[in-house]
Design a protein around this motif. Sequence first.
Motif: not given
Length: 181
Positions: A70-76
């Motif tokens: 979830q954090q990686a998607v938000l960063r992307a």
Amino acid sequence: YNVRCGGRCAFGLFCLPVGRAVRSIPSIEASGTGRFRYPAVRRIRDAQPVKGRVIAFDLDGTLISCAQRQQAVLRAVLCTRRDEVDVGEIWAAKRRGLPTRAALEPAGMDVETSAEIGRSWQSLVEEPFWLQLDQCFVDTQPLLQALRHKGCELTFLSARSKPWWLEPQLRRLGLDHYFAE
């Protein structure tokens, strides 16, 4: 939460999520000893069989750690827009129950931008590329195995909007055989 009984389950445990609650119980054994690390799992292992009992688990955040995904998607999503916010702060707000859109607003995003980022995040977060980042919590499989051994029927609940990706993910994580069809 994982066991939908609103109190104590058949094993005398409060119905709390594996990922958050059982992980916070102090260890009783060092890893590698062949014994379960947490008292809750040990108590289930030592309990009498309870044939016919059905236990339902929430999947994300209870059996599976989804924080990295979830954090990686938000960063992307933020990177493609060149927006800079503290993803850790946004994650903390989401853990308190806020949707992505509402978690972004206190970080200085206007309502329209927050809603757009929230929609982009939602469209990507359940795609197979990102689902590969999910991992089981350390005691997920021992807990499920102990419950099945005691005769419990296990099922899971999920609020995912793309349920067709659940079966391949459960198979990849080695969880598919624990749950009833």
